[in-house]
Design a protein around this motif. Structure first.
Motif, PDB file in Angstrom:
ATOM      1  N   ILE A   1     -49.135  -5.451  14.036  1.00 48.93           N
ATOM      2  CA  ILE A   1     -47.818  -5.228  13.224  1.00 48.93           C
ATOM      3  C   ILE A   1     -46.887  -4.330  14.598  1.00 48.93           C
TER       4      ILE A   1
ATOM      5  N   ILE B   1     -48.906   3.054  17.213  1.00 53.13           N
ATOM      6  CA  ILE B   1     -49.855   2.683  16.334  1.00 53.13           C
ATOM      7  C   ILE B   1     -51.194   3.748  16.122  1.00 53.13           C
TER       8      ILE B   1
ATOM      9  N   LEU C   1     -52.113   5.672  13.237  1.00 50.99           N
ATOM     10  CA  LEU C   1     -52.770   4.813  12.024  1.00 50.99           C
ATOM     11  C   LEU C   1     -54.153   4.680  12.342  1.00 50.99           C
TER      12      LEU C   1
ATOM     13  N   LEU D   1     -53.871  -3.794  12.474  1.00 51.35           N
ATOM     14  CA  LEU D   1     -53.069  -2.556  12.504  1.00 51.35           C
ATOM     15  C   LEU D   1     -52.066  -2.928  13.849  1.00 51.35           C
TER      16      LEU D   1
END
Lengths: 223, 245
Positions: free
Chosen positions: A148, A167, A170, A145
């Motif tokens: 990205i 981030i 998430l 994750l």
């Protein structure tokens, strides 16, 4: 195609291992943050044992978050990233290779040292096992994750704390099930359910993240 | 047909012009639904048998929470349209929705907190739904923060599309894991008043308020999009003519 995967991975690992600073910093960060907690909440073994899952998981998460910023940044400065983007091999595969190499060099040391830190927080054996297993399944998700986000901000010069802000929300599911496994282990309950869900998260992010990272990187380097 | 639709009808220029005709209708509908919802909600709906008149904050709280989530869905769909088909108007819609969505999320949190104080006895509780709305706010703020540091418009749209999509994929996972987390940690001792259904006299104003909030979003969105279109197309002839008028 797969030879490209392994060649890139070998190359990445070699480069990282030569710069001890790069892979030792997150490890030291992890150790120091965990050892700060007894100073902050007091040395009471019962309290420490109770909050150990949270301490260990949040510290590991922060250490990984710090390491992930370097995933693409140095490569972008040397121009190596542009060569990767021009490569005839599928970009998702190259991303997966880079992410896997990053996990091996930056997360695996954390996982290896984590039982020692758990020992300092008085974790019993079954919780140590839950800790290692949950970190093994959870940290790749964090890296996938994070990649990205790292790809999106790679071209931005003064991005400061932007990457963690993007981030961290998430990371909530991984944190919940990672600490959940430890808490279940502390109650002598089976942890397989938690590990299974973390494996699902891992498979999902394995399926989507390399592709999205490649896409984000193409946008990110243009900035 | 489809390409005609996306290239002519959805071109920023024609959207700018047709949206002017849409606005009065939206405003009229908004006033009708809002006034009915307010009057029926505040005066006609019966008081709750347990919460008394305190429950009436539901007519602000639930619509703002619903709108906040609906806006994120709109943003995710626009993000897909931006990334895959590069439809300009979708990117503009996504860009203009974010701040509105963040404000509605904040409104939902604040009204929920005000509602929680007399009913649960505390301003904040780490309840599953409250927590997922808080994370929704973080996702909105991350999206806005990312946009604020990228200068190039096309890069800004595409980069933020990716983060919007990732957030949209994650949001259900976050929601359900938070529900699990909450049931693990504490029993629903404070949430037991939640009735499984709601009386029609209370429901109708609520639905009306939800529609009113969505219409309000649409109105503000169109106004913001018109501004954004003018800014983005500032160098074209038609914008110069519009500004000169």
């Amino acid at each position: 195609m797969f030879s490209a995967f392994f060649t890139l991975m070998q190359y990445e690992i070699k480069i990282t291992l030569r710069l001890a600073y790069s892979w030792l910093t997150p490890l030291l960060f992890f150790v120091i943050v965990v050892s700060l907690f007894p100073f902050a909440v007091g040395p009471d073994p019962i309290l420490l044992l109770k909050i150990a899952p949270g301490i260990l998981w949040v510290s590991a998460l922060l250490a990984i978050l710090i390491s992930i910023d370097h995933l693409f940044r140095d490569d972008a400065q040397t121009g190596y990233l542009d060569l990767l983007l021009l490569s005839p091999h599928p970009l998702s595969l190259l991303m997966l290779s880079k992410i896997f190499a990053h996990w091996l060099t930056h997360c695996l040391p954390l996982i290896i040292i984590s039982p020692l830190l758990g020992f300092l927080l008085h974790l019993p054996a079954n919780e140590e096992y839950a800790l290692v297993m949950s970190l093994l399944l959870g940290t790749p998700v964090l890296i996938l994750l994070g990649a990205i986000g790292a790809a999106l901000v790679v071209g931005i010069r003064s991005h400061g704390l932007l990457l963690p802000i993007l981030i961290m929300p998430l990371y909530v599911p991984v944190l919940i099930f990672g600490t959940g496994a430890l808490m279940a282990a502390s109650l002598n309950q089976p942890i397989n359910g938690y590990l299974a869900i973390m494996a699902v998260l891992l498979l999902l992010s394995l399926a989507f993240a390399p592709f999205l990272t490649g896409m984000a990187l193409r946008i990110g380097v243009n900035q | 047909m489809l390409s005609w639709f996306t290239h002519h009808f959805l071109a920023p220029k024609s959207f700018y012009k047709t949206s002017w005709f849409l606005l009065p209708w939206l405003m009229g509908a908004f006033i009708i639904f809002f006034v009915y919802g307010l009057i029926a909600g505040l005066f006609i709906a019966p008081a709750d048998y347990q919460q008394g008149d305190g429950f009436r904050i539901i007519y602000v709280h639930v619509p703002s929470a619903f709108t906040a989530m609906a806006i994120y869905l709109v943003m995710a769909i626009c993000a897909l349209l931006t990334l895959v088909w590069r439809i300009k108007i979708a990117a503009i819609c996504m860009a203009c929705s974010a701040e509105i969505g963040a404000w509605f999320t904040l409104l939902a949190l604040v009204t929920g907190s005000i509602w929680g104080k007399p009913m649960w006895g505390t301003w904040w509780i780490w309840d599953a739904r409250l927590t997922s709305v808080l994370i929704l706010l973080f996702l909105y703020l991350g999206f806005i923060a990312l946009r604020s540091v990228i200068n190039d418009i096309s890069n800004r749209d595409r980069a933020s599309s990716i983060i919007a999509l990732v957030g949209a994929i994650n949001l259900p996972i976050i929601h359900y894991s938070v529900i699990w987390w909450n049931t693990l940690h504490q029993g629903p001792s404070l949430m037991q008043f939640a009735a499984p259904s709601i009386a029609p006299a209370m429901l109708h104003p609520l639905v009306s308020m939800i529609i009113a909030f969505l219409l309000f979003y649409a109105i503000i969105l169109i106004l913001r999009m018109q501004n954004e279109i003018l800014i983005r197309e500032i160098k074209t002839e038609w914008v110069k003519r519009v500004i000169a008028l």
